[in-house]
Write a protein that holds these residues in place. Structure first.
Motif, mmCIF file in Angstrom:
data_model
loop_
_atom_site.group_PDB
_atom_site.id
_atom_site.type_symbol
_atom_site.label_atom_id
_atom_site.label_comp_id
_atom_site.label_asym_id
_atom_site.label_seq_id
_atom_site.Cartn_x
_atom_site.Cartn_y
_atom_site.Cartn_z
ATOM 1 N N LEU A 60 81.006 66.992 39.545
ATOM 2 C CA LEU A 60 81.901 66.264 38.668
ATOM 3 C C LEU A 60 82.896 67.264 38.100
ATOM 4 O O LEU A 60 82.501 68.266 37.514
ATOM 5 C CB LEU A 60 81.132 65.600 37.527
ATOM 6 N N ALA A 61 84.161 66.991 38.302
ATOM 7 C CA ALA A 61 85.210 67.810 37.696
ATOM 8 C C ALA A 61 85.785 67.021 36.527
ATOM 9 O O ALA A 61 86.071 65.829 36.656
ATOM 10 C CB ALA A 61 86.299 68.112 38.713
ATOM 11 N N ILE A 62 85.917 67.692 35.389
ATOM 12 C CA ILE A 62 86.484 67.051 34.202
ATOM 13 C C ILE A 62 87.679 67.863 33.756
ATOM 14 O O ILE A 62 87.561 69.060 33.493
ATOM 15 C CB ILE A 62 85.460 66.981 33.049
ATOM 16 N N GLY B 8 84.664 62.684 40.885
ATOM 17 C CA GLY B 8 83.406 62.968 41.569
ATOM 18 C C GLY B 8 82.317 62.006 41.175
ATOM 19 O O GLY B 8 82.533 60.800 41.117
ATOM 20 N N GLU B 9 81.131 62.560 40.896
ATOM 21 C CA GLU B 9 79.940 61.763 40.650
ATOM 22 C C GLU B 9 79.423 61.986 39.234
ATOM 23 O O GLU B 9 79.289 63.119 38.791
ATOM 24 C CB GLU B 9 78.850 62.150 41.649
ATOM 25 N N THR C 186 75.213 65.636 36.446
ATOM 26 C CA THR C 186 76.560 65.946 35.940
ATOM 27 C C THR C 186 76.838 65.362 34.561
ATOM 28 O O THR C 186 77.818 65.741 33.926
ATOM 29 C CB THR C 186 77.625 65.433 36.929
ATOM 30 N N GLY C 187 75.987 64.474 34.089
ATOM 31 C CA GLY C 187 76.171 63.842 32.786
ATOM 32 C C GLY C 187 76.342 64.821 31.630
ATOM 33 O O GLY C 187 77.193 64.618 30.763
ATOM 34 N N PRO C 188 75.558 65.920 31.591
ATOM 35 C CA PRO C 188 75.718 66.870 30.488
ATOM 36 C C PRO C 188 77.134 67.455 30.375
ATOM 37 O O PRO C 188 77.584 67.752 29.267
ATOM 38 C CB PRO C 188 74.683 67.961 30.797
ATOM 39 N N SER C 189 77.839 67.568 31.477
ATOM 40 C CA SER C 189 79.218 68.069 31.433
ATOM 41 C C SER C 189 80.115 67.116 30.653
ATOM 42 O O SER C 189 80.961 67.547 29.861
ATOM 43 C CB SER C 189 79.778 68.249 32.845
ATOM 44 N N LEU D 290 86.483 58.635 39.905
ATOM 45 C CA LEU D 290 85.024 58.588 39.870
ATOM 46 C C LEU D 290 84.555 57.817 41.097
ATOM 47 O O LEU D 290 84.948 56.668 41.292
ATOM 48 C CB LEU D 290 84.548 57.902 38.591
ATOM 49 N N VAL D 291 83.743 58.452 41.935
ATOM 50 C CA VAL D 291 83.301 57.803 43.170
ATOM 51 C C VAL D 291 81.875 57.292 43.101
ATOM 52 O O VAL D 291 81.455 56.495 43.936
ATOM 53 C CB VAL D 291 83.467 58.742 44.388
#
Length: 121
Positions: A8-10, A26-27, A32-35, A58-59
């Motif tokens: 996941l890119a933010i 991304g996903e 990846t939720g903590p990011s 977001l895929v």
């Protein structure tokens, strides 16, 4: 079976109208939720800042990802900020509606619609 972590890119930028836009690509899942949690907490350090989550890239989003988004919404509300999502694909919109997320926080077809809605509050 080898389990691979999603990516996941933010990216964060302030929209000219004021809210901070968090663009997710991304996903969004258990890994990846903590990011996203950290990114929301960083934005909320500036009280009253509206947040728009740009989900146009977001895929994938599982139930953990949805929980992270709901938590982000509630944390923003508790901090006196607004939170909405924009740019959901048709598939993600359907997924979020089936899960009832459209009853929890505002969902908009585009980031600009989300920003405009925040400006009308």
């Amino acid at each position: 079976m080898n389990e691979t972590e999603g990516t996941l890119a933010i990216s964060t930028h302030t929209h000219p109208a004021g809210p901070v836009v968090l663009r997710l690509a991304g996903e969004l899942d258990h890994y990846t939720g903590p990011s996203l949690r950290r990114a929301v907490e960083d934005v909320l350090r500036s009280p009253g800042t509206g947040i728009v989550a740009d989900l146009s890239d977001l895929v994938y989003c599982d139930s953990t990802g949805m929980t992270v988004i709901i938590t982000a919404y509630h944390r923003a509300q508790a901090a006196g900020s607004s939170f909405s999502v924009g740019g959901l694909s048709a598939v993600m919109t359907q997924l979020f509606r089936v899960a009832g997320l459209d009853q929890i926080f505002p969902m908009h077809s585009s980031v600009q619609d989300a920003v405009d809605a925040l400006g009308r509050k």
